[in-house]
Design a protein around this motif. Structure first.
Motif, PDB file in Angstrom:
ATOM      1  N   ALA A   1      -4.595  10.534  -4.053  1.00 19.36           N
ATOM      2  CA  ALA A   1      -3.653  10.253  -2.966  1.00 19.36           C
ATOM      3  C   ALA A   1      -3.939  11.134  -1.758  1.00 19.36           C
ATOM      4  O   ALA A   1      -3.810  10.692  -0.607  1.00 19.36           O
ATOM      5  CB  ALA A   1      -2.220  10.456  -3.449  1.00 19.36           C
ATOM      6  N   ASN A   2      -4.350  12.388  -1.990  1.00 18.00           N
ATOM      7  CA  ASN A   2      -4.663  13.285  -0.876  1.00 18.00           C
ATOM      8  C   ASN A   2      -5.849  12.783  -0.060  1.00 18.00           C
ATOM      9  O   ASN A   2      -5.902  12.981   1.161  1.00 18.00           O
ATOM     10  CB  ASN A   2      -4.945  14.690  -1.404  1.00 18.00           C
ATOM     11  CG  ASN A   2      -3.697  15.373  -1.935  1.00 18.00           C
ATOM     12  OD1 ASN A   2      -2.570  15.014  -1.552  1.00 18.00           O
ATOM     13  ND2 ASN A   2      -3.869  16.348  -2.809  1.00 18.00           N
TER      14      ASN A   2
ATOM     15  N   THR B   1      -3.457  11.454 -10.496  1.00 17.47           N
ATOM     16  CA  THR B   1      -3.939  10.726  -9.318  1.00 17.47           C
ATOM     17  C   THR B   1      -3.515  11.377  -8.005  1.00 17.47           C
ATOM     18  O   THR B   1      -3.767  10.820  -6.935  1.00 17.47           O
ATOM     19  CB  THR B   1      -3.423   9.276  -9.343  1.00 17.47           C
ATOM     20  OG1 THR B   1      -1.986   9.282  -9.437  1.00 17.47           O
ATOM     21  CG2 THR B   1      -4.019   8.505 -10.507  1.00 17.47           C
ATOM     22  N   ARG B   2      -2.928  12.562  -8.065  1.00 13.16           N
ATOM     23  CA  ARG B   2      -2.423  13.190  -6.837  1.00 13.16           C
ATOM     24  C   ARG B   2      -3.556  13.542  -5.877  1.00 13.16           C
ATOM     25  O   ARG B   2      -3.437  13.375  -4.664  1.00 13.16           O
ATOM     26  CB  ARG B   2      -1.607  14.434  -7.186  1.00 13.16           C
ATOM     27  CG  ARG B   2      -0.750  14.966  -6.049  1.00 13.16           C
ATOM     28  CD  ARG B   2       0.235  15.982  -6.575  1.00 13.16           C
ATOM     29  NE  ARG B   2       1.178  15.358  -7.495  1.00 13.16           N
ATOM     30  CZ  ARG B   2       1.722  15.984  -8.545  1.00 13.16           C
ATOM     31  NH1 ARG B   2       1.384  17.239  -8.826  1.00 13.16           N
ATOM     32  NH2 ARG B   2       2.596  15.357  -9.312  1.00 13.16           N
TER      33      ARG B   2
ATOM     34  N   LEU C   1      -7.530   3.617  -0.240  1.00 14.02           N
ATOM     35  CA  LEU C   1      -6.523   3.459  -1.284  1.00 14.02           C
ATOM     36  C   LEU C   1      -6.914   2.363  -2.267  1.00 14.02           C
ATOM     37  O   LEU C   1      -6.889   2.559  -3.492  1.00 14.02           O
ATOM     38  CB  LEU C   1      -5.178   3.136  -0.643  1.00 14.02           C
ATOM     39  CG  LEU C   1      -4.037   2.759  -1.601  1.00 14.02           C
ATOM     40  CD1 LEU C   1      -3.665   3.948  -2.480  1.00 14.02           C
ATOM     41  CD2 LEU C   1      -2.817   2.270  -0.823  1.00 14.02           C
TER      42      LEU C   1
ATOM     43  N   ASP D   1       0.830  -1.208   0.000  1.00  9.02           N
ATOM     44  CA  ASP D   1       0.000   0.000   0.000  1.00  9.02           C
ATOM     45  C   ASP D   1       0.863   1.257   0.000  1.00  9.02           C
ATOM     46  O   ASP D   1       0.536   2.258  -0.643  1.00  9.02           O
ATOM     47  CB  ASP D   1      -0.935   0.003   1.214  1.00  9.02           C
ATOM     48  CG  ASP D   1      -1.971  -1.100   1.158  1.00  9.02           C
ATOM     49  OD1 ASP D   1      -2.466  -1.385   0.051  1.00  9.02           O
ATOM     50  OD2 ASP D   1      -2.268  -1.686   2.207  1.00  9.02           O
ATOM     51  N   HIS D   2       1.963   1.222   0.755  1.00 13.33           N
ATOM     52  CA  HIS D   2       2.862   2.374   0.795  1.00 13.33           C
ATOM     53  C   HIS D   2       3.437   2.662  -0.595  1.00 13.33           C
ATOM     54  O   HIS D   2       3.521   3.824  -1.025  1.00 13.33           O
ATOM     55  CB  HIS D   2       4.001   2.102   1.792  1.00 13.33           C
ATOM     56  CG  HIS D   2       4.922   3.256   1.989  1.00 13.33           C
ATOM     57  ND1 HIS D   2       4.584   4.395   2.708  1.00 13.33           N
ATOM     58  CD2 HIS D   2       6.186   3.477   1.527  1.00 13.33           C
ATOM     59  CE1 HIS D   2       5.585   5.244   2.704  1.00 13.33           C
ATOM     60  NE2 HIS D   2       6.575   4.716   1.993  1.00 13.33           N
TER      61      HIS D   2
ATOM     62  N   VAL E   1      -6.572   9.627   0.399  1.00 11.90           N
ATOM     63  CA  VAL E   1      -6.012   8.536   1.206  1.00 11.90           C
ATOM     64  C   VAL E   1      -5.300   9.103   2.423  1.00 11.90           C
ATOM     65  O   VAL E   1      -5.468   8.618   3.551  1.00 11.90           O
ATOM     66  CB  VAL E   1      -5.060   7.679   0.356  1.00 11.90           C
ATOM     67  CG1 VAL E   1      -4.428   6.580   1.218  1.00 11.90           C
ATOM     68  CG2 VAL E   1      -5.780   7.067  -0.835  1.00 11.90           C
TER      69      VAL E   1
ATOM     70  N   LEU F   1       0.632   4.121  -2.828  1.00 11.02           N
ATOM     71  CA  LEU F   1       0.372   5.524  -2.505  1.00 11.02           C
ATOM     72  C   LEU F   1       1.432   6.416  -3.136  1.00 11.02           C
ATOM     73  O   LEU F   1       1.118   7.499  -3.671  1.00 11.02           O
ATOM     74  CB  LEU F   1       0.349   5.715  -0.987  1.00 11.02           C
ATOM     75  CG  LEU F   1       0.169   7.149  -0.495  1.00 11.02           C
ATOM     76  CD1 LEU F   1      -1.153   7.737  -0.980  1.00 11.02           C
ATOM     77  CD2 LEU F   1       0.253   7.211   1.032  1.00 11.02           C
TER      78      LEU F   1
ATOM     79  N   GLN G   1       3.020   5.901  -5.884  1.00  8.98           N
ATOM     80  CA  GLN G   1       2.729   6.000  -7.312  1.00  8.98           C
ATOM     81  C   GLN G   1       1.609   7.007  -7.574  1.00  8.98           C
ATOM     82  O   GLN G   1       1.674   7.781  -8.537  1.00  8.98           O
ATOM     83  CB  GLN G   1       2.343   4.631  -7.856  1.00  8.98           C
ATOM     84  CG  GLN G   1       3.469   3.601  -7.806  1.00  8.98           C
ATOM     85  CD  GLN G   1       3.002   2.208  -8.196  1.00  8.98           C
ATOM     86  OE1 GLN G   1       1.898   2.017  -8.689  1.00  8.98           O
ATOM     87  NE2 GLN G   1       3.848   1.207  -7.944  1.00  8.98           N
ATOM     88  N   LEU G   2       0.588   7.006  -6.718  1.00 12.29           N
ATOM     89  CA  LEU G   2      -0.509   7.967  -6.890  1.00 12.29           C
ATOM     90  C   LEU G   2      -0.017   9.396  -6.689  1.00 12.29           C
ATOM     91  O   LEU G   2      -0.415  10.312  -7.410  1.00 12.29           O
ATOM     92  CB  LEU G   2      -1.642   7.662  -5.912  1.00 12.29           C
ATOM     93  CG  LEU G   2      -2.368   6.328  -6.062  1.00 12.29           C
ATOM     94  CD1 LEU G   2      -3.503   6.224  -5.037  1.00 12.29           C
ATOM     95  CD2 LEU G   2      -2.936   6.157  -7.467  1.00 12.29           C
ATOM     96  N   GLU G   3       0.851   9.588  -5.705  1.00 12.82           N
ATOM     97  CA  GLU G   3       1.356  10.937  -5.418  1.00 12.82           C
ATOM     98  C   GLU G   3       2.248  11.462  -6.538  1.00 12.82           C
ATOM     99  O   GLU G   3       2.309  12.676  -6.777  1.00 12.82           O
ATOM    100  CB  GLU G   3       2.137  10.924  -4.102  1.00 12.82           C
ATOM    101  CG  GLU G   3       1.288  10.735  -2.864  1.00 12.82           C
ATOM    102  CD  GLU G   3       2.105  10.712  -1.590  1.00 12.82           C
ATOM    103  OE1 GLU G   3       1.812  11.506  -0.684  1.00 12.82           O
ATOM    104  OE2 GLU G   3       3.044   9.878  -1.515  1.00 12.82           O
TER     105      GLU G   3
END
Length: 491
Positions: free
Chosen positions: A81-82, A77-78, A109, A64-65, A84, A68, A70-72
């Motif tokens: 991520a926010n 997808t930022r 997530l 998961d870390h 999450v 996250l 990758q999303l950031e």
């Protein structure tokens, strides 16, 4: 198109579902309820632990870390991520949890990334309905606003029902939420019509001497006449649906699968946001209610579930409720469709093989967690049977035993003893065809009867029979084998 995938919907959607190909998505995902959902068919033996259908518990881990991160790193997808991070901060600050314990953030997530890829496969004219409850509906709505856009939010449908008890500490929680979004302003939507059977009533007169014919004519203006005595009524188009009942334990539609939704609910959604021939996707298809409704309404469908038991169950449900279909009419990925694939699965993972067989044969549930420690007494699955004797229906059950390898004479005799000991009406030994002679030579010749026919107490059923869709020698209404017409009468 009738396609059934076994696997994680994130992988399947990315690798196997074409972009802009789906007209309607309905998903009934986990709700972050922090619960384990069990198949309930263990009541015949108090010493057997419940069988887990799926778990709705979440923990944050290293995978998961990385996800996250990758999303950031992507502008697309930022913001996701926010959300999450917001969920993690809320849980950590007010729930006293560490990052490693952040089940809410893990849930947000994992749901967020899956919904992100669902948008990619949805047509511009398509719609998506996400079924949730108050546990996490507000977080899911944030995800949907980010992925699909606030302007494309259409409804928060409230489905209210009357099952379950009440609490001393709050008002009874008797509804689910269904979030309805479209991908564009050009989405398809139609006022659904549902079957309504109309009785002709005597026409009483009012004090003015006028009858109620005016009222009757007004009702008929809203209907399309079908067969005699049958009309189609316009659905109440408000966003609170209280006319669709939840499933009770004894409902004919009930399969015993946890979180099962009624066909009528799915039929209304599918009628509203798709046309005949359109493609419907359910990424968490469970026991297959969405696919069943789609088949009834002449839509194409794709179902995905991570469980081999569910995939087998769904395939059996469709084939036995739509008798015009043959096994070859459903493309199945991830579960066996040939003898070679069945043997490979039995060799590779005997417990997944047993789960698949139990689902595919029409078992209402597993009798224990396959692979768990402790003897199972020769029982792999349980099938609930409606038995008619003296014109009265009683609930009986049959025991299923699955053998992926050799069948010994002792194993057949042991099944007979288990049937007697557990007071079942029948025992079914499932094996490959080359082992069937042992079953036939060693099984007892005992029989049992209902009001219509006599059945063997112990019967063999081959994997070859299963793949061909050959029915078991059991009452015609066993499990879900009722035929399309009977199920159509339910909605």
């Amino acid at each position: 198109m009738r396609t059934l995938y076994t696997g994680d919907c994130l992988d399947i959607i990315q690798d196997y579902v074409e972009d802009n190909s789906v007209d309607l998505i309905y998903l009934d995902p986990p709700f972050n309820s922090n619960s384990y959902y069990n198949l309930p068919f263990t009541r015949h033996d108090d010493n057997v632990s419940p069988v887990r259908a799926f778990h709705d518990t979440w923990t944050w881990d290293e995978k998961d870390h990385q996800l996250l991160g990758q999303l950031e790193s992507s502008p697309n997808t930022r913001t996701l991520a926010n959300i999450v991070l917001l969920a993690r901060d809320i849980e950590n600050t007010y729930g006293g949890r560490t990052d490693a314990q952040s089940s809410l953030a893990a849930y947000v997530l994992n749901m967020g990334i899956r919904i992100f890829y669902m948008r990619r496969v949805l047509k511009d004219t398509g719609s998506i309905y996400i079924h949730c409850d108050p546990t996490a509906s507000h977080y899911l709505k944030l995800i949907m606003d980010v992925v699909f856009g606030r302007r494309f939010f259409r409804n928060e449908i409230v489905w209210s029902y009357k099952t379950g008890g009440n609490s001393r500490n709050w008002f009874g929680r008797k509804h689910d939420n269904v979030l309805f979004y479209s991908k564009s302003d050009n989405h398809f939507f139609d006022l659904p019509k549902e079957k309504s059977y109309v009785r002709t009533l005597p026409e009483p007169h009012t004090k003015s001497g006028k009858g109620l014919g005016v009222l009757r004519d007004h009702v008929c203006d809203l209907c399309e006449v079908g067969s005699p005595g049958q009309k189609y009524r316009m659905v109440d188009m408000r966003d609170v649906w209280s006319d669709i009942k939840s499933l009770f334990r004894n409902d004919r539609e009930r399969l015993g699968y946890p979180t099962q939704k009624p066909l009528k609910l799915l039929e209304r959604i599918i009628r509203s946001s798709s046309k005949k021939g359109d493609l419907v996707l359910d990424p968490f298809c469970g026991c297959g209610t969405t696919l069943h409704a789609a088949e009834l309404l002449e839509r194409n469908w794709i179902g995905i579930d991570i469980s081999a038991f569910s995939s087998g169950l769904v395939r059996e449900r469709i084939l036995h409720n739509f008798i015009q279909l043959a096994p070859r009419d459903i493309y199945s990925w991830g579960i066996p469709t040939t003898i070679r694939e069945a043997r490979e699965l039995a060799f590779r993972d005997k417990f997944e093989f047993e789960k698949w067989v139990c689902g595919a044969i029409g078992a209402n549930g597993l009798y224990k967690d396959l692979g768990a420690r402790g003897a199972d007494g020769g029982v792999d699955g349980v099938m609930i049977i409606d038995v008619v004797r003296n014109q009265k229906v009683s609930e009986e059950y049959a025991i299923i035993q699955v053998k992926g390898g050799n069948v010994t004479p002792d194993s057949v005799k042991a099944l007979s003893e288990t049937v007697r000991r557990k007071k079942a009406v029948a025992g079914i030994m499932v094996c490959f065809q080359d082992q069937m002679r042992t079953v036939e030579n060693q099984r007892s010749r005992e029989v049992w009867s209902d009001d219509y026919e006599t059945y063997p107490t112990i019967q063999g059923y081959s994997i070859e029979d299963l793949l061909r869709g050959k029915p078991l020698r059991l009452p015609s209404r066993y499990g879900r084998q009722r035929g399309a017409k009977m199920m159509a009468d339910l909605i």
